[in-house]
Design a protein around this motif. Structure first.
Motif: not given
Length: 173
Positions: A20-21, A27-28, A129-133
């Motif tokens: 899970x992201x 923060x990620x 990156x997938x969660x942050x972007x």
């Protein structure tokens, strides 16, 4: 918000979600569900309507998480729906990132083993990156006043099962 599952290459086989992201602006977090499970604290977060969880193609992610533990998702924002409302035809994460930020997100790590004991740097960067972007896109849309009035996604009701039609062979006598 995003999840990763170890890919399988056999028809009919389904693996449990491994990762899970979640991201904040600073923060990620990469949470190893294959080791921790879906804890009560995580379920509390996933059901909190006051905490927005922003992602792309979240339906499959939520269904995968619900196979670990039943919960009623609240506070989710589906960026592909917002993209469609803005007239964007292809609303996958790569395309949205290219449109909004002019960047290319590589998906090379997508089909790697998310169950391995330790991630390599490339896997960790991809997952974070997938969660942050997604969160960055949401912040941009909000700042530019491009968000629709209704942004919270609602889990669709499951389709009712079709009843089997009886043939003459299995007709009740």
């Amino acid at each position: 918000f995003d999840t990763e599952t170890r890919p399988n290459f056999k028809k009919g086989q389904k693996n449990s979600v491994s990762l899970l992201q979640l991201s904040t602006p600073n923060d990620a977090y990469l949470i190893r569900l294959n080791y921790l499970g879906l804890t009560s604290e995580l379920v509390s977060l996933l059901t909190d309507k006051n905490v927005l969880k922003v992602g792309v193609a979240i339906l499959d992610d939520i269904r995968a998480l619900q196979r670990l533990c039943k919960f009623d998702p609240e506070g989710f924002v589906e960026l592909s729906n917002i993209g469609n409302q803005l007239g964007i035809v292809t609303c996958g994460l790569q395309n949205l990132a290219a449109i909004f930020f002019g960047v290319r997100i590589t998906k090379n790590e997508r089909l790697t083993n998310w169950d391995r004991p330790e991630f390599n740097d490339s896997q960790s960067l991809y997952a974070a990156t997938d969660a942050w972007i997604c969160l960055e896109m949401f912040i941009l849309l909000k700042r530019e006043k491009l968000l629709p009035e209704k942004i919270v996604w609602v889990m669709p009701n499951p389709k009712p099962r079709q009843s089997k039609k009886f043939s003459k062979k299995n007709k009740i006598k």
